[in-house]
Scaffold this motif. Structure first.
Motif, PDB file in Angstrom:
ATOM      1  N   LEU A  43       0.817  -1.215   0.000  1.00 61.13           N
ATOM      2  CA  LEU A  43       0.000   0.000   0.000  1.00 61.13           C
ATOM      3  C   LEU A  43       0.851   1.266   0.000  1.00 61.13           C
ATOM      4  CD1 LEU A  43      -2.974  -0.744   2.447  1.00 61.13           C
ATOM      5  CD2 LEU A  43      -3.021  -0.562  -0.045  1.00 61.13           C
ATOM      6  N   THR A  44       1.920   1.257   0.782  1.00 58.59           N
ATOM      7  CA  THR A  44       2.790   2.432   0.851  1.00 58.59           C
ATOM      8  C   THR A  44       3.508   2.649  -0.475  1.00 58.59           C
ATOM      9  OG1 THR A  44       3.137   2.039   3.209  1.00 58.59           O
ATOM     10  CG2 THR A  44       4.674   3.517   2.117  1.00 58.59           C
ATOM     11  N   ALA A  45       3.975   1.564  -1.088  1.00 58.75           N
ATOM     12  CA  ALA A  45       4.632   1.670  -2.400  1.00 58.75           C
ATOM     13  C   ALA A  45       3.665   2.215  -3.444  1.00 58.75           C
ATOM     14  CB  ALA A  45       5.169   0.307  -2.823  1.00 58.75           C
ATOM     15  N   LEU A  46       2.404   1.762  -3.389  1.00 51.20           N
ATOM     16  CA  LEU A  46       1.380   2.268  -4.314  1.00 51.20           C
ATOM     17  C   LEU A  46       1.101   3.752  -4.071  1.00 51.20           C
ATOM     18  CD1 LEU A  46      -1.188  -0.696  -4.369  1.00 51.20           C
ATOM     19  CD2 LEU A  46       0.177   0.144  -6.301  1.00 51.20           C
ATOM     20  N   ALA A  47       1.046   4.144  -2.795  1.00 53.86           N
ATOM     21  CA  ALA A  47       0.774   5.543  -2.456  1.00 53.86           C
ATOM     22  C   ALA A  47       1.887   6.461  -2.966  1.00 53.86           C
ATOM     23  CB  ALA A  47       0.635   5.682  -0.942  1.00 53.86           C
ATOM     24  N   ILE A  48       3.139   6.047  -2.764  1.00 57.92           N
ATOM     25  CA  ILE A  48       4.268   6.855  -3.236  1.00 57.92           C
ATOM     26  C   ILE A  48       4.281   6.912  -4.763  1.00 57.92           C
ATOM     27  CG2 ILE A  48       6.794   6.995  -3.344  1.00 57.92           C
ATOM     28  CD1 ILE A  48       6.827   5.745  -0.532  1.00 57.92           C
ATOM     29  N   LEU A  80      13.091  -1.509  -1.767  1.00 56.03           N
ATOM     30  CA  LEU A  80      13.691  -0.904  -0.578  1.00 56.03           C
ATOM     31  C   LEU A  80      13.053  -1.455   0.691  1.00 56.03           C
ATOM     32  CD1 LEU A  80      14.063   2.829  -1.682  1.00 56.03           C
ATOM     33  CD2 LEU A  80      15.912   1.223  -1.181  1.00 56.03           C
ATOM     34  N   PHE A  81      11.722  -1.581   0.684  1.00 63.19           N
ATOM     35  CA  PHE A  81      11.010  -2.147   1.833  1.00 63.19           C
ATOM     36  C   PHE A  81      11.396  -3.614   2.046  1.00 63.19           C
ATOM     37  CE2 PHE A  81       7.340   1.038   1.158  1.00 63.19           C
ATOM     38  CZ  PHE A  81       7.948   1.943   2.004  1.00 63.19           C
ATOM     39  N   TYR A  82      11.639  -4.320   0.944  1.00 55.48           N
ATOM     40  CA  TYR A  82      11.969  -5.738   1.026  1.00 55.48           C
ATOM     41  C   TYR A  82      13.363  -5.948   1.624  1.00 55.48           C
ATOM     42  CZ  TYR A  82      12.763 -10.573  -0.399  1.00 55.48           C
ATOM     43  OH  TYR A  82      13.042 -11.920  -0.404  1.00 55.48           O
ATOM     44  N   TYR A  83      14.324  -5.150   1.170  1.00 50.42           N
ATOM     45  CA  TYR A  83      15.707  -5.327   1.621  1.00 50.42           C
ATOM     46  C   TYR A  83      16.014  -4.610   2.937  1.00 50.42           C
ATOM     47  CZ  TYR A  83      16.783  -7.520  -2.848  1.00 50.42           C
ATOM     48  OH  TYR A  83      16.807  -8.371  -3.916  1.00 50.42           O
ATOM     49  N   TYR A  90       8.781   3.674   9.388  1.00 48.54           N
ATOM     50  CA  TYR A  90       8.796   5.132   9.356  1.00 48.54           C
ATOM     51  C   TYR A  90       7.566   5.701   8.646  1.00 48.54           C
ATOM     52  CZ  TYR A  90      13.653   4.754  10.863  1.00 48.54           C
ATOM     53  OH  TYR A  90      14.799   4.475  11.560  1.00 48.54           O
ATOM     54  N   PHE A  91       6.850   4.859   7.925  1.00 53.35           N
ATOM     55  CA  PHE A  91       5.677   5.303   7.154  1.00 53.35           C
ATOM     56  C   PHE A  91       4.361   4.913   7.830  1.00 53.35           C
ATOM     57  CE2 PHE A  91       9.148   4.980   4.189  1.00 53.35           C
ATOM     58  CZ  PHE A  91       8.987   6.068   3.346  1.00 53.35           C
ATOM     59  N   ILE A  92       4.449   4.152   8.920  1.00 52.68           N
ATOM     60  CA  ILE A  92       3.240   3.651   9.584  1.00 52.68           C
ATOM     61  C   ILE A  92       2.993   4.428  10.874  1.00 52.68           C
ATOM     62  CG2 ILE A  92       2.177   1.633  10.664  1.00 52.68           C
ATOM     63  CD1 ILE A  92       3.828  -0.122   8.814  1.00 52.68           C
ATOM     64  N   PRO A  93       1.750   4.868  11.108  1.00 53.30           N
ATOM     65  CA  PRO A  93       1.431   5.605  12.343  1.00 53.30           C
ATOM     66  C   PRO A  93       1.748   4.797  13.593  1.00 53.30           C
ATOM     67  CG  PRO A  93      -0.368   5.756  10.768  1.00 53.30           C
ATOM     68  CD  PRO A  93       0.579   4.728  10.226  1.00 53.30           C
ATOM     69  N   LYS A  94       2.182   5.488  14.631  1.00 55.91           N
ATOM     70  CA  LYS A  94       2.552   4.851  15.893  1.00 55.91           C
ATOM     71  C   LYS A  94       1.393   4.047  16.479  1.00 55.91           C
ATOM     72  CE  LYS A  94       4.224   6.090  20.522  1.00 55.91           C
ATOM     73  NZ  LYS A  94       4.639   7.227  21.393  1.00 55.91           N
ATOM     74  N   LYS A  95       0.195   4.609  16.421  1.00 57.27           N
ATOM     75  CA  LYS A  95      -0.978   3.930  16.989  1.00 57.27           C
ATOM     76  C   LYS A  95      -1.220   2.596  16.297  1.00 57.27           C
ATOM     77  CE  LYS A  95      -5.877   4.629  18.043  1.00 57.27           C
ATOM     78  NZ  LYS A  95      -7.029   5.565  17.954  1.00 57.27           N
ATOM     79  N   TYR A  96      -1.073   2.575  14.978  1.00 65.21           N
ATOM     80  CA  TYR A  96      -1.292   1.343  14.215  1.00 65.21           C
ATOM     81  C   TYR A  96      -0.242   0.297  14.570  1.00 65.21           C
ATOM     82  CZ  TYR A  96      -1.924  -1.774  10.221  1.00 65.21           C
ATOM     83  OH  TYR A  96      -2.147  -2.877   9.427  1.00 65.21           O
ATOM     84  N   LYS A  97       1.021   0.713  14.672  1.00 66.19           N
ATOM     85  CA  LYS A  97       2.098  -0.222  15.033  1.00 66.19           C
ATOM     86  C   LYS A  97       1.852  -0.827  16.405  1.00 66.19           C
ATOM     87  CE  LYS A  97       5.346   2.844  14.231  1.00 66.19           C
ATOM     88  NZ  LYS A  97       6.673   3.492  14.090  1.00 66.19           N
ATOM     89  N   ILE A 129      10.711  -5.012  19.796  1.00 57.33           N
ATOM     90  CA  ILE A 129      11.831  -4.081  19.683  1.00 57.33           C
ATOM     91  C   ILE A 129      11.600  -3.011  18.609  1.00 57.33           C
ATOM     92  CG2 ILE A 129      14.304  -3.875  19.205  1.00 57.33           C
ATOM     93  CD1 ILE A 129      14.565  -6.761  20.279  1.00 57.33           C
ATOM     94  N   ASP A 130      11.262  -3.420  17.393  1.00 59.06           N
ATOM     95  CA  ASP A 130      11.126  -2.459  16.289  1.00 59.06           C
ATOM     96  C   ASP A 130      10.030  -1.438  16.539  1.00 59.06           C
ATOM     97  OD1 ASP A 130      13.169  -3.682  14.997  1.00 59.06           O
ATOM     98  OD2 ASP A 130      11.951  -4.700  13.484  1.00 59.06           O
ATOM     99  N   GLU A 131       8.929  -1.895  17.144  1.00 62.91           N
ATOM    100  CA  GLU A 131       7.825  -0.968  17.416  1.00 62.91           C
ATOM    101  C   GLU A 131       8.040  -0.150  18.693  1.00 62.91           C
ATOM    102  OE1 GLU A 131       6.078  -4.092  14.766  1.00 62.91           O
ATOM    103  OE2 GLU A 131       7.349  -4.141  16.529  1.00 62.91           O
ATOM    104  N   LYS A 132       9.125  -0.446  19.411  1.00 69.41           N
ATOM    105  CA  LYS A 132       9.405   0.222  20.693  1.00 69.41           C
ATOM    106  C   LYS A 132       8.179   0.109  21.601  1.00 69.41           C
ATOM    107  CE  LYS A 132      13.447   1.794  19.355  1.00 69.41           C
ATOM    108  NZ  LYS A 132      13.525   1.047  18.079  1.00 69.41           N
TER     109      LYS A 132
END
Length: 203
Positions: A43-48, A80-83, A90-97, A129-132
């Motif tokens: 979805l993010t790749a499509l949006a960009i 880029l997202f894959y690798y 960085y593109f996803i809202p904190k609440k969603y994560k 860890i990633d989502e803190k």
């Protein structure tokens, strides 16, 4: 591995010390991330790609070049997202994560069988860890005696350590912070057997 063997040993020892004096069953669960975010990457790749396409409309380019541009942009962004798996965060809202992390935490709580303990006094300290993200999930009897606000204060301190990449320090502080309360409210009984004692799990 998110914790070295010495750190695991220290955390396990703190859990063991607590469970020698309290009837609670405590387990520490750590995961790098709560989701692969595959759908979100697309979805993010499509949006960009859409944004770039709109900008391209202001320039005089042929239809073929326009579609080639779209294909190149989408492929580049998704690659880029894959690798670089953490990049999508960085593109996803904190609440969603945090919603994704909470869902995983509760799923792990059920999978570990803590909800089915005889005493109904299980606790899971979950860290993504990633989502803190940190969540402390408690069983029925603990909920009845300890208010959620009590855990929120411990979680807030824990998150600071997670953000500073000090997982071991965060776990040790969290366990120490609640030990006295748990021992007072849930003292060990002669017939208590802590099935999940001394548990540190990495997913």
């Amino acid at each position: 591995m998110y914790l070295n063997e010495n750190e695991k040993k220290l955390i396990s020892q703190e859990i063991e010390n607590l469970e020698k004096k309290s009837s609670v069953e405590l387990v520490a669960v750590i995961t790098k991330n709560s989701s692969m975010y595959k759908y979100e990457k697309v979805l993010t790749a499509l949006a960009i790609t859409t944004i770039v396409s709109i900008i391209a409309l202001f320039f005089s380019i042929s239809t073929i070049i326009f579609f080639q541009l779209q294909l190149v942009v989408f492929t580049l962004i998704y690659s880029l997202f894959y690798y670089f798996e953490d990049l999508i965060l960085y593109f996803i809202p904190k609440k969603y994560k945090h919603q994704k992390a909470s869902y995983k935490a509760n799923k792990e709580f059920q999978n570990l069988g803590i909800r089915n303990t005889k005493t109904k006094q299980g606790i899971m300290f979950f860290v993504s860890i990633d989502e803190k993200y940190v969540e402390i999930i408690t069983d029925k009897q603990i909920k009845e005696k300890i208010d959620n606000k009590y855990w929120e204060d411990i979680i807030n301190d824990f998150i600071k350590d997670v953000k500073n990449n000090e997982l071991s320090k965060g776990y040790l502080k969290a366990i120490n912070s609640c030990s006295k309360t748990l021992i007072n409210k849930f003292p060990i009984q002669d017939n208590d057997i802590n099935e999940l004692s001394n548990e540190v799990r990495e997913l």
